[in-house]
Design an enzyme around this catalytic site. Structure first.
Site, PDB file in Angstrom:
ATOM      1  N   GLY A  61      59.970  94.578 -20.729  1.00  0.00           N
ATOM      2  CA  GLY A  61      59.722  93.868 -19.473  1.00  0.00           C
ATOM      3  C   GLY A  61      60.368  94.574 -18.295  1.00  0.00           C
ATOM      4  N   TYR A  80      60.016  77.322 -22.727  1.00  0.00           N
ATOM      5  CA  TYR A  80      60.830  78.449 -22.272  1.00  0.00           C
ATOM      6  C   TYR A  80      62.273  78.298 -22.749  1.00  0.00           C
ATOM      7  CZ  TYR A  80      62.853  81.725 -18.818  1.00  0.00           C
ATOM      8  OH  TYR A  80      63.520  82.754 -18.194  1.00  0.00           O
TER       9      TYR A  80
END
Length: 240
Positions: A9, A151
């Protein structure tokens, strides 16, 4: 030769800051991207222009076979001794209205992606008897957050995985830690929190900077952190 580092990422605000910090410390940085290859390539170019070493690898972190195809040749060429798992996504909704795809998405990227990337790199790392595994998690994994049960589950799952991994590899000179940011200034946070909301939520009355997260990662990736392992370190302005 300094150990080389893989950052998943790496095209986002925190990933970019981590890449610059590790490159400035003399590490070759391998920047992972999936949909944002152009952004990652731009980061790599900036690092190289400053005299550092950087390259980009592109694969889907949720695809275990694709991860192995990309990472096994890298490890065979030279073990990756610093792994920073920064990839993560939001797919927010209250649990009562959350569909199965929304539940699975952050877990596939953040938690399953951690396994997909870490597992192929571990044995080559172990042979060097030195390594650093660092997961970028979130204050949501410690405190929870409304609309982010998926999440938070992914991030708190990483905390358990890191603590367990730390025990497995401690005798091999490898540490494993998590860094849990709070509200960090980025395009993503700007769309979720205005200045007044941040001032009311965060005791330090401001958002953090990506570089403040990256500096902690830089320490954990260094030789100076050799007795720090199995920790979850908050970078959150006293939010927790």
């Amino acid at each position: 030769m300094n150990p080389r580092a893989l950052i998943t990422g790496a095209s986002g605000a925190i990933g970019t800051a981590i890449a610059h910090t590790l490159a400035a410390a003399g590490h070759e940085v391998i920047l992972h991207a999936h949909r944002n290859r152009d952004t990652a390539e731009a980061v790599a170019t900036t690092i190289r222009d400053a005299g550092g070493r950087a390259r980009v690898v592109v694969f889907d972190i949720t695809d275990g076979s694709a991860c192995r195809e990309a990472l096994e040749p890298l490890a065979a060429e030279q073990p990756v001794q610093i792994l920073v798992h920064n990839a993560g996504v939001h797919d927010d909704a209250p649990l009562a209205g959350m569909n199965p795809g929304q539940w699975a998405h952050p877990i596939e990227v953040g938690l399953n992606g951690f396994y997909n990337v870490t597992q192929p790199l571990l044995l080559p790392m172990i042979t060097t008897r030195w390594g650093r595994v660092i997961a970028i998690t979130s204050v949501a994994g410690q405190l929870g957050n409304r609309g982010q049960s998926n999440y938070a589950a992914a991030k708190s799952g990483l905390h358990g995985a890191i603590r367990s991994l730390a025990q497995e590899v401690a005798s091999r000179g490898i540490t494993a830690n998590a860094v849990a940011p709070g509200i960090i200034e980025s395009p993503m946070s700007a769309s979720s929190f205005d200045t007044e909301a941040i001032r009311s939520m965060v005791p330090m009355r401001r958002a953090g900077q990506p570089e403040e997260v990256a500096s902690v990662v830089g320490f954990l990736a260094s030789a100076a952190s050799s007795y720090v392992s199995a920790q979850v370190i908050g970078v959150n302005g006293a939010l927790a």
